[in-house]
Structures are given as structure tokens and as C-alpha cells.
Enzyme design. Structure first.
Site, short mmCIF file in Angstrom:
data_model
loop_
_atom_site.label_atom_id
_atom_site.label_comp_id
_atom_site.label_asym_id
_atom_site.label_seq_id
_atom_site.Cartn_x
_atom_site.Cartn_y
_atom_site.Cartn_z
N ASP A 1 0.82 -1.20 0.00
CA ASP A 1 0.00 0.00 0.00
C ASP A 1 0.86 1.27 0.00
OD1 ASP A 1 -2.27 1.61 0.23
OD2 ASP A 1 -2.27 1.49 2.41
N CYS B 1 19.95 -5.78 18.45
CA CYS B 1 19.03 -5.20 19.44
C CYS B 1 18.09 -6.28 19.98
CB CYS B 1 18.22 -4.09 18.79
SG CYS B 1 16.98 -3.35 19.88
#
Length: 368
Positions: free
Chosen positions: A278, A321
């Protein structure tokens, strides 16, 4: 031989493209007029080809999502025909679902009766109380739309249509997280919330005035989480929190944002053009045209696979992370030079909430 993409995918269909009866100040899709020019409604011929092609693939659930612009502009008869085609090509008992994302301002009893009859799940855009909502969500004359949206929601309630609220978190409502959350919960009595970050920036990586900063996003999520955790874990569904719990409990992501690759759905534009996302309906990313190539061949095309793999190209700091398994480097639309502009905000939120989410997940596991 290249390995084919998993055939489980859904369709996000834009039957009227960018066309909308509103002129929201932060809308990223209205600018597609520069790409498409004038946009008509998907033709009946293209619609039938699309439904028959999709229903011929192997899916656990055939998920159609209707979006815009404003999808009600296609008219109710368009969706009656779409349902007829689903019934025609799904006669063997296939499971079909329909989602419908709308600004809500054009909904009435006729629309709501149709949605109730065919069990459409509605997503209605509400940015918060009237003074917050009407700051950005305005009509073509510049007037606020809150009252019209509430009338639409009332029509859905009269017909017992299942719906949730989508809130675009922008520079206005990001400052008032509790006002927004409590309004949805206590005034609108909505128990299904989805908060979407507004990240729009220019080519130099500078955020637009209506966009949010990383720190504000983190603070917004933390404030809502604390309220939800204290009062609403068994009452209100917040999609982000639900998705994190799902990830912990099952080990699997259930949203494209949390996945390491894109490619869970295809976007179909008004002219039958197919795109991978989109947020990336761009000429250079067009995968094909409905009726010219099978949907599966477009999904598995080199262009689509290359696009899907963009998601995994993240800096080493992301891979190292401890929150990477949840954010997966963030949605590519939020990145500039392949680093998320919201990274610091996501860290603020996960540092604040993850321990409690892990405890909730453990309770879910133990109750199974």
C-alpha cells in the site's frame, strides 16, 4: 529452481484508487492522482478476473480488504457484485472474509445492513474527540467530519456490524494519548483499537509538520499501555499489544510490520494494476495487471521477491538489538536510508512495557 513464496496471501483492493470525499491533511494516498490521473471504479470485468484468480489459489482463508481513498465511493452495487462473484467462485465451501476500511462519513442503514448480512469487518478512522479529530480529518470544504463519522458508527451499531477503530497518531493527537484512548473506550465504547504511526517525510528525511517524532511515539505508546495494563487487559484489544503477545506466545509474527520480509498481500488498484504494498504503489514497483498474469506469478516474481527482501536489510545495530524480534527493523515506510525514524521511540516503549507483556504472555501460555 527458485523456491516459491508461501501461497498464503491476501488482497488489498482499492476500487476507486485515491478518490475520497474527504481531504485529510496528512493523507499520503491523495497524491496518487499525480501517478494515475483520473481514476474510475474497477470494472466488472477486472473484478471478476480478480475474484476468480484469487479463489483459484490455495488459501486457508480468502481475505479481501477494501480500501481507498474512500471505498464507499464505488457504490453499494459494486460490493453486491463482488459478493456474488465470491459466492460463484467459492461454491466449494471456501472460507472468505471481507475487511472494509472507511472514513465512516458516508455510512447509513443501507450500507450497514449489507455489511451485517455478509459479515464484513469494518475499520473506521477516528482520531479522537471532536476537537482532535476535526483538526486533520476534514472534508473538501475544510469542515470537520467528526459528526458524520459518529452517525456512520451509529448505523453500524444499529445493525450489529463488527467494527474497530483505526487512529492515525499524528502531531496533534500524539500530545493527548489518554484523551484519545479514554474517548474511544468510554465515550464511543469501542473495545478494538488500532493505533497507526504517521510518518511522512520529504526526500531529505525531514518529517512533515503533521508527522510524529520517535520520542513522542514512544511516550504515546507508554501512556496508553499503562492505562490498558492497569484497567483493560481483559476488556480492550489494542492491536499492537495483541501482536506482541502473539509473537511471544507462538513465536510467529502476525503482522507484516513484525515480519522479517514483506509480501503478505498484494495491492490491486482501480485499473487492475498490482503492487507489493500500500505504501509503495509506484510505477517502478508495478508487478503486473489482473488478467494478464496470475496473481501467484506476480507474488513470486523476481521484482516482488526483491521488494520483500528489502525489509531484512537493516543495520547491524538492529540485528543486535533485543527488540529486533518484535520490530524487525520497522516498516520500510518508516525508514530513511534504511534506518527507522521511530527507532528511539520503539526502544522507549519496549523498555517500558516488555517485562509486563512477557508476564501476560506467560499467563496466556499457562491458561492453555
Amino acid at each position: 529452481m527458485n523456491k516459491s513464496h508461501n501461497t498464503d496471501f491476501s488482497l488489498l483492493i482499492k476500487p476507486v484508487s485515491y478518490r475520497c470525499n474527504l481531504n485529510c491533511r496528512y493523507c499520503f494516498y491523495l497524491e496518487k492522482e499525480q501517478f494515475f490521473g483520473s481514476a474510475a471504479t474497477i470494472s466488472q470485468h477486472v473484478l471478476e478476473q480478480l475474484v476468480s484468480d484469487f479463489m483459484s489459489t490455495s488459501q486457508a482463508n480468502y481475505a479481501f480488504a477494501w480500501q481507498g481513498g474512500e471505498p464507499t465511493l464505488a457504490g453499494l452495487d459494486f460490493y453486491r457484485e463482488a459478493v456474488r462473484l465470491m459466492q460463484k467462485y467459492g461454491a466449494s465451501g471456501k472460507n472468505v472474509s471481507n475487511g472494509f476500511q472507511t472514513n465512516g462519513s458516508l455510512l447509513d442503514d443501507e450500507w450497514a445492513g449489507f455489511f451485517a448480512q455478509y459479515r464484513f469487518l469494518l475499520g473506521v478512522s477516528v482520531d479522537g474527540p471532536v476537537q482532535i479529530h476535526d483538526t486533520n480529518r476534514v472534508n473538501r470544504s475544510g469542515s470537520g467530519t467528526h459528526a458524520a463519522v459518529i452517525r456512520g458508527i451509529e448505523a453500524l451499531r444499529r445493525h450489529q456490524v463488527e467494527f474497530n477503530v483505526l487512529t492515525l497518531v499524528n502531531s496533534t493527537n500524539v500530545e493527548e494519548p489518554l484523551s484519545v484512548y479514554r474517548y474511544l473506550r468510554d465515550d464511543l465504547h469501542v473495545n478494538f483499537h488500532q493505533y497507526i504511526e504517521c510518518v511522512e517525510f520529504d526526500q531529505k528525511g525531514k518529517l512533515q509538520p503533521f508527522a510524529i517524532t520517535a520520542e513522542k511515539w514512544g511516550e504515546f505508546l507508554c501512556t496508553i499501555f499503562d492505562e490498558w495494563y492497569q484497567f483493560d487487559t481483559r476488556r480492550v484489544s489494542v492491536r499492537l499489544f495483541d501482536s506482541i503477545l502473539h509473537r511471544i506466545v507462538t513465536g510467529q509474527p502476525n503482522t507484516c510490520a513484525m515480519s522479517k520480509e514483506c509480501g503478505q498481500y498484494l495491492v490491486v488498484e482501480h485499473d487492475g494494476g498490482v503492487y507489493p504494498c500500500d505504501f509503495f504503489v509506484r510505477p517502478e514497483l508495478k508487478l503486473g495487471i489482473v488478467g494478464k498474469q496470475p496473481l501467484l506469478s506476480m507474488l513470486n516474481s523476481p521484482k516482488a521477491r526483491e521488494f520483500a527482501k528489502r525489509k531484512s536489510k537493516v543495520p547491524a545495530m538492529c540485528r543486535n538489538c533485543r527488540f529486533y524480534r518484535f520490530c524487525a527493523g520497522d516498516c520500510p515506510k518508516n525508514r530513511f536510508e534504511n534506518h527507522s525514524l521511530l527507532c528511539a521511540g520503539w526502544k522507549i516503549f519496549y523498555e517500558h512495557a516488555l517485562d509486563r507483556l512477557l508476564e501476560l504472555a506467560e499467563g496466556i501460555k499457562n491458561s492453555r
